[in-house]
Write a protein that holds these residues in place. Structure first.
Motif, PDB file in Angstrom:
ATOM      1  N   ALA A 149       0.828  -1.205   0.000  1.00 50.74           N
ATOM      2  CA  ALA A 149       0.000   0.000   0.000  1.00 50.74           C
ATOM      3  C   ALA A 149       0.862   1.255   0.000  1.00 50.74           C
ATOM      4  O   ALA A 149       0.582   2.224  -0.730  1.00 50.74           O
ATOM      5  N   ASP A 151       4.043   1.639  -1.074  1.00 52.54           N
ATOM      6  CA  ASP A 151       4.694   1.815  -2.373  1.00 52.54           C
ATOM      7  C   ASP A 151       3.697   2.230  -3.447  1.00 52.54           C
ATOM      8  O   ASP A 151       4.009   3.047  -4.318  1.00 52.54           O
ATOM      9  N   SER A 152       2.496   1.647  -3.405  1.00 53.76           N
ATOM     10  CA  SER A 152       1.493   1.952  -4.421  1.00 53.76           C
ATOM     11  C   SER A 152       1.059   3.411  -4.360  1.00 53.76           C
ATOM     12  O   SER A 152       0.860   4.061  -5.397  1.00 53.76           O
ATOM     13  N   VAL A 153       0.917   3.935  -3.141  1.00 52.52           N
ATOM     14  CA  VAL A 153       0.546   5.345  -2.983  1.00 52.52           C
ATOM     15  C   VAL A 153       1.646   6.252  -3.525  1.00 52.52           C
ATOM     16  O   VAL A 153       1.380   7.187  -4.292  1.00 52.52           O
ATOM     17  N   ASN A 155       4.129   5.552  -5.657  1.00 56.52           N
ATOM     18  CA  ASN A 155       4.297   5.401  -7.101  1.00 56.52           C
ATOM     19  C   ASN A 155       3.089   5.932  -7.867  1.00 56.52           C
ATOM     20  O   ASN A 155       3.238   6.518  -8.945  1.00 56.52           O
ATOM     21  N   GLY A 156       1.889   5.714  -7.316  1.00 56.21           N
ATOM     22  CA  GLY A 156       0.688   6.210  -7.986  1.00 56.21           C
ATOM     23  C   GLY A 156       0.666   7.727  -8.078  1.00 56.21           C
ATOM     24  O   GLY A 156       0.273   8.286  -9.109  1.00 56.21           O
ATOM     25  N   LEU A 210      -2.168   3.548 -14.016  1.00 55.11           N
ATOM     26  CA  LEU A 210      -2.260   3.294 -12.579  1.00 55.11           C
ATOM     27  C   LEU A 210      -2.422   1.803 -12.278  1.00 55.11           C
ATOM     28  O   LEU A 210      -1.860   1.286 -11.305  1.00 55.11           O
ATOM     29  N   GLU A 213       0.989   0.210 -12.582  1.00 50.66           N
ATOM     30  CA  GLU A 213       1.849   0.536 -11.453  1.00 50.66           C
ATOM     31  C   GLU A 213       1.483  -0.286 -10.216  1.00 50.66           C
ATOM     32  O   GLU A 213       2.337  -0.914  -9.588  1.00 50.66           O
ATOM     33  N   THR A 214       0.201  -0.312  -9.887  1.00 49.82           N
ATOM     34  CA  THR A 214      -0.247  -1.011  -8.681  1.00 49.82           C
ATOM     35  C   THR A 214      -0.059  -2.524  -8.801  1.00 49.82           C
ATOM     36  O   THR A 214       0.433  -3.180  -7.877  1.00 49.82           O
ATOM     37  N   THR A 218       2.589  -4.787  -6.561  1.00 49.20           N
ATOM     38  CA  THR A 218       2.040  -5.886  -5.771  1.00 49.20           C
ATOM     39  C   THR A 218       2.696  -7.211  -6.133  1.00 49.20           C
ATOM     40  O   THR A 218       3.137  -7.972  -5.252  1.00 49.20           O
TER      41      THR A 218
END
Length: 327
Positions: A149, A151-153, A155-156, A210, A213-214, A218
């Motif tokens: 979560a 990293d996703s935030v 990178n997003g 997006l 990326e996510t 993951t």
């Protein structure tokens, strides 16, 4: 504050950071971002060719050929032949068309990821994960989800801030080969997109970007964790200086598996960036006019599935051999 090690995974030349969250980060964000921008500009010829292949532009027809095993099939221009064709059309300018927006895209993307991670770390960073847990693959599911979560935030947000420059870069490349005269400069492109499409035009293709990326973050985080866990019996009695070799091996195995899985999102992002833009390469006969990225996915899947003419086109530009004729 200690230094944080950062693993920079790449998909099709695009760096996607999945970080080792054992310690708080300490990096020079400006230097890191500028360096990434320079590397992106230097790789412009590859980016130009890959983007054109992704959107369906081919300057020469397929020709009958045989592969190294003697199998008959069809061949397209490879990277070097494609670059030579572009150079004949527009010289060095053609090989570096759109370098300005690509530079800003890389700088903003990298800087946003780094600074977001730094600012959010004290309140939301997965600092409970220890180095030993990372090396032995014993991170708890809860901490793994926390890491994904986080990293996703980061990178997003990098994607959201930088995506308008990705769109402009793709359209300047498409404008160059089509001779449309619509997207010939950075400022001119900004003005045209805002005038004709509004603010939403700058985010054409943002959904597959997006999702890419996510999903990538993951997959890489989970697979790297599983590989490290599987390697524990082999590293338990391994000298300390040899352990980085196993870590390196695990990351590269995960990377090799991830690239073909998520490249379709990269293709969809490029296709949607130029679709309905007024460019020749953004509509028939290259591609239909799509209502959404789902329509683009359906079209490319029907064309060649997860093949080199469909959702994976552009994934291999050094050697482009097809066993079947173009449908």
């Amino acid at each position: 504050v200690s230094t944080q090690s950062t693993w920079g995974f790449k998909m099709a030349g695009v760096p996607i950071q999945v970080k080792d969250h054992t310690e708080a980060p300490e990096i020079d964000e400006f230097q890191h971002a500028f360096g990434q921008g320079v590397r992106t500009v230097l790789a412009s010829p590859v980016s130009v060719v890959r983007t054109l292949v992704q959107v369906g532009y081919e300057p020469a027809p397929e020709v009958a050929a045989k592969n190294i095993f003697g199998q008959s099939g069809f061949r397209r221009l490879n990277l070097f032949q494609y670059c030579r064709t572009i150079y004949r059309k527009g010289g060095t300018r053609g090989l570096f068309v759109g370098w300005q927006p690509r530079f800003f895209e890389a700088v903003l993307n990298t800087f946003t990821r780094d600074i977001t991670g730094k600012l959010l770390w004290p309140v939301a960073g997965p600092s409970s994960i220890t180095e030993e847990q990372k090396e032995t693959g014993t991170v708890s599911p809860k901490d793994l989800l926390h890491e994904i979560a986080f990293d996703s935030v980061c990178n997003g947000l990098g994607v959201i801030i930088s995506h308008p420059f990705y769109v402009i870069g793709c359209r300047m490349i498409g404008d160059f080969v089509g001779g449309d005269g619509l997207y010939t400069s950075l400022l001119g492109s900004v003005s045209r997109i805002y005038t004709t499409e509004g603010f939403g035009g700058f985010y054409s293709g943002i959904v597959p970007a997006l999702l890419q990326e996510t999903a990538y973050v993951t997959f890489m985080t989970l697979l790297t964790h599983l590989i490290r866990r599987a390697l524990v019996p082999f590293t338990r009695n391994t000298p300390e200086q040899s352990k980085p070799m196993f870590v390196f091996l695990g990351h590269n195995v995960a990377l090799a598996l991830a690239n073909p899985l998520f490249f379709p999102f990269y293709t969809l992002k490029a296709v949607m960036a130029v679709n309905r833009s007024g460019l020749k390469v953004g509509g028939p006969p290259y591609v239909p006019v799509f209502g959404s990225w789902v329509d683009a996915f359906a079209f490319l899947y029907e064309l060649d599935g997860f093949g080199p003419r469909g959702l994976l086109r552009g994934s291999s530009i050094f050697r482009r051999f097809y066993s079947k004729a173009k449908p």
